[in-house]
Motif scaffolding. Structure first.
Motif, mmCIF file in Angstrom:
data_model
loop_
_atom_site.group_PDB
_atom_site.id
_atom_site.type_symbol
_atom_site.label_atom_id
_atom_site.label_comp_id
_atom_site.label_asym_id
_atom_site.label_seq_id
_atom_site.Cartn_x
_atom_site.Cartn_y
_atom_site.Cartn_z
ATOM 1 N N ALA A 164 33.621 11.518 70.356
ATOM 2 C CA ALA A 164 33.820 11.531 68.154
ATOM 3 C C ALA A 164 34.918 11.945 68.166
ATOM 4 N N ILE A 165 35.498 11.511 67.190
ATOM 5 C CA ILE A 165 36.718 11.541 66.212
ATOM 6 C C ILE A 165 35.633 12.593 65.195
ATOM 7 N N TYR A 166 36.364 14.101 64.752
ATOM 8 C CA TYR A 166 35.724 14.703 64.374
ATOM 9 C C TYR A 166 36.562 14.672 62.803
ATOM 10 N N GLY A 167 36.289 15.407 61.149
ATOM 11 C CA GLY A 167 36.830 16.228 60.586
ATOM 12 C C GLY A 167 36.325 16.962 59.639
ATOM 13 N N HIS A 168 37.238 17.438 58.936
ATOM 14 C CA HIS A 168 36.791 18.201 57.163
ATOM 15 C C HIS A 168 36.119 17.274 56.471
ATOM 16 N N PRO A 169 35.184 17.484 55.878
ATOM 17 C CA PRO A 169 34.390 16.376 55.108
ATOM 18 C C PRO A 169 35.028 16.198 53.910
ATOM 19 N N SER A 170 35.972 17.058 53.736
ATOM 20 C CA SER A 170 37.754 17.422 52.403
ATOM 21 C C SER A 170 38.234 15.747 53.302
ATOM 22 N N LEU A 171 38.381 15.146 54.432
ATOM 23 C CA LEU A 171 39.195 14.444 54.403
ATOM 24 C C LEU A 171 38.578 12.607 54.208
ATOM 25 N N ALA A 172 38.728 12.464 53.367
ATOM 26 C CA ALA A 172 38.741 11.084 52.775
ATOM 27 C C ALA A 172 39.320 10.199 53.524
ATOM 28 N N VAL A 173 38.578 9.244 54.325
ATOM 29 C CA VAL A 173 38.694 8.348 55.617
ATOM 30 C C VAL A 173 38.530 7.017 55.233
ATOM 31 N N ALA A 174 39.084 5.828 54.539
ATOM 32 C CA ALA A 174 38.533 5.066 54.318
ATOM 33 C C ALA A 174 37.866 3.887 55.153
ATOM 34 N N ASP A 175 38.237 4.166 56.580
ATOM 35 C CA ASP A 175 37.050 3.768 57.381
ATOM 36 C C ASP A 175 37.327 3.529 58.529
ATOM 37 N N ALA A 176 36.950 3.819 59.818
ATOM 38 C CA ALA A 176 37.586 3.597 60.990
ATOM 39 C C ALA A 176 37.952 2.999 62.012
ATOM 40 N N SER A 177 39.085 2.305 60.828
ATOM 41 C CA SER A 177 39.517 1.329 62.221
ATOM 42 C C SER A 177 40.907 2.142 62.407
ATOM 43 N N PRO A 178 41.407 1.312 63.220
ATOM 44 C CA PRO A 178 42.736 2.248 63.950
ATOM 45 C C PRO A 178 44.065 2.375 62.883
ATOM 46 N N ASP A 179 44.076 1.055 61.610
ATOM 47 C CA ASP A 179 45.224 1.568 60.904
ATOM 48 C C ASP A 179 44.684 2.372 59.788
ATOM 49 N N ALA A 180 43.567 2.652 59.298
ATOM 50 C CA ALA A 180 43.007 3.655 58.625
ATOM 51 C C ALA A 180 43.540 5.089 59.045
ATOM 52 N N LEU A 181 42.592 5.276 60.941
ATOM 53 C CA LEU A 181 42.688 6.466 61.364
ATOM 54 C C LEU A 181 44.140 7.193 60.780
ATOM 55 N N ARG A 182 45.305 6.062 62.334
ATOM 56 C CA ARG A 182 46.524 6.660 62.183
ATOM 57 C C ARG A 182 47.361 7.176 60.937
ATOM 58 N N ARG A 183 46.338 6.748 59.391
ATOM 59 C CA ARG A 183 46.856 7.168 58.452
ATOM 60 C C ARG A 183 46.934 8.723 58.130
ATOM 61 N N MET A 184 46.430 9.359 58.898
ATOM 62 C CA MET A 184 45.211 10.622 58.664
ATOM 63 C C MET A 184 45.681 11.703 59.319
ATOM 64 N N PRO A 185 45.992 12.909 59.508
ATOM 65 C CA PRO A 185 46.658 13.601 59.925
ATOM 66 C C PRO A 185 46.065 14.015 61.280
ATOM 67 N N TRP A 186 46.413 14.747 62.848
ATOM 68 C CA TRP A 186 46.296 14.605 63.339
ATOM 69 C C TRP A 186 46.549 15.549 64.233
ATOM 70 N N ALA A 187 45.257 16.187 64.675
ATOM 71 C CA ALA A 187 45.471 17.990 65.858
ATOM 72 C C ALA A 187 44.785 17.497 67.014
ATOM 73 N N GLY A 188 45.518 17.837 68.176
ATOM 74 C CA GLY A 188 45.190 17.873 68.858
ATOM 75 C C GLY A 188 45.242 18.882 70.256
ATOM 76 N N PHE A 189 45.816 18.351 71.953
ATOM 77 C CA PHE A 189 46.395 19.446 72.747
ATOM 78 C C PHE A 189 47.606 18.926 72.888
ATOM 79 N N ASP A 190 49.101 20.151 73.580
ATOM 80 C CA ASP A 190 50.014 20.107 73.760
ATOM 81 C C ASP A 190 49.908 19.200 74.931
ATOM 82 N N ASP A 191 51.347 19.588 75.644
ATOM 83 C CA ASP A 191 52.053 18.834 76.844
ATOM 84 C C ASP A 191 51.390 19.008 77.735
ATOM 85 N N ASP A 192 51.554 20.205 78.101
ATOM 86 C CA ASP A 192 50.790 21.012 79.181
ATOM 87 C C ASP A 192 49.656 20.561 79.610
#
Length: 304
Positions: A164-192
């Motif tokens: 699932a998607i997780y974040g810090h409570p300080s990040l205010a996400v309007a909803d879980a729609s793709p458009d809202a999620l795209r506007r948020m900063p993201w972290a993930g794995f490197d290319d390797d």
């Protein structure tokens, strides 16, 4: 001609590593010891086994011929070692268990339950993405998301991990729609490490753009999310257990990973290995809701 297995083991290691320094490190001996053992083997055989190039040792035709026989001896020695380990009829000794760092952390958190009836068994937990060689006893048990195509490996499915998607409570996400999620900063794995579960989903969400923060380790990714560096896809057994994180939405139906327990066929009946296998099966059964993302208190409410 008489040659010992120890000399042939040095020969095999040098042929694989390509240089004296790497071979000595692998064998945990000195650089001169490797050179001396190779010279002694060549003298005993009466043939040069390696061409000494400036940057590496390359087997000669005579070395190539010896290599096949030495590899057969190695397989026989490894089989004897594995089978001799099963002569004991008591569940005591050390069991080495290798898994990815997130799963290793999950297991570490449940060690009291795992060891409740196994006080004579010592656990070694190895966190690694690499597939340990069970034939060489680099590990006794593996937990992986894929089953290698090896006839010597026996696999048992432990369960299916949800993400699932997780974040810090300080990040205010309007909803879980793709458009809202795209506007948020993201972290993930490197290319390797783009093969990690959920990373393709994130790239598709972001239209091919990479997350602004990239790591090579699940626990580092978790820590980045904990400090508010961005949203990330995490296994639910990792994210739900962290009080510093909040889940965004429900589990991702598109992102799942089967968890397979792998063991060499010669070791599965070894009492201590068998006992740990049974304990792992019981653990995954008792924690099924957690692993599948159905733990208490995770309703996916927003904002996080």
């Amino acid at each position: 001609m008489t040659t010992g297995w120890d000399d042939l083991r040095v020969f095999l290691t040098l042929s694989r590593e390509g240089n004296l320094t790497a071979a000595a490190r692998r064998l945990e001996v000195s650089h001169p010891t490797v050179a001396r053992r190779i010279k002694a083997l060549e003298q005993a055989i009466g043939a040069r086994l390696f061409d000494r190039l400036p940057d590496r040792f390359v087997p000669t035709p005579a070395g190539e011929e010896l290599l096949a026989d030495a590899q057969a001896m190695e397989r026989a020695a490894e089989s004897i070692h594995r089978r001799s380990a099963g002569l004991s009829d008591t569940a005591r000794g050390t069991v080495r268990l290798s898994a990815g760092e997130a799963m290793t952390g999950f297991l570490a958190g449940h060690l009291p339950a795992l060891r409740r009836d196994l006080q004579l068994v010592e656990f070694e937990l190895i966190a690694s993405h690499m597939l340990a060689n069970l034939s060489r006893r680099e590990a006794d048990l593996l937990i992986r998301e894929q089953v290698p195509d090896l006839a010597s490996i026996v696999a048992r499915r432990l369960g299916r991990a949800a993400y699932a998607i997780y974040g810090h409570p300080s990040l205010a996400v309007a909803d879980a729609s793709p458009d809202a999620l795209r506007r948020m900063p993201w972290a993930g794995f490197d290319d390797d490490h783009g093969y990690m579960p959920g990373q393709r989903w994130v790239l598709d969400l972001l239209g091919g753009s990479r997350p602004g923060v990239r790591v090579n380790n699940w626990l580092v990714l978790q820590q980045a999310v904990r400090v508010g560096a961005g949203l990330a896809v995490l296994p639910c057994y990792l994210g739900d257990a962290d009080p510093a994180l909040r889940r965004v939405g429900s589990v991702l139906d598109e992102v799942v990973a089967d968890q397979w327990l792998l063991v060499h066929r010669d070791l599965r009946a070894l009492p201590r290995v068998r006992a740990v296998i049974d304990a792992l099966v019981r653990l995954f059964q008792s924690e099924r809701a957690t692993i599948e993302g159905r733990g208490a208190g995770q309703d996916g409410n927003l904002p996080i």
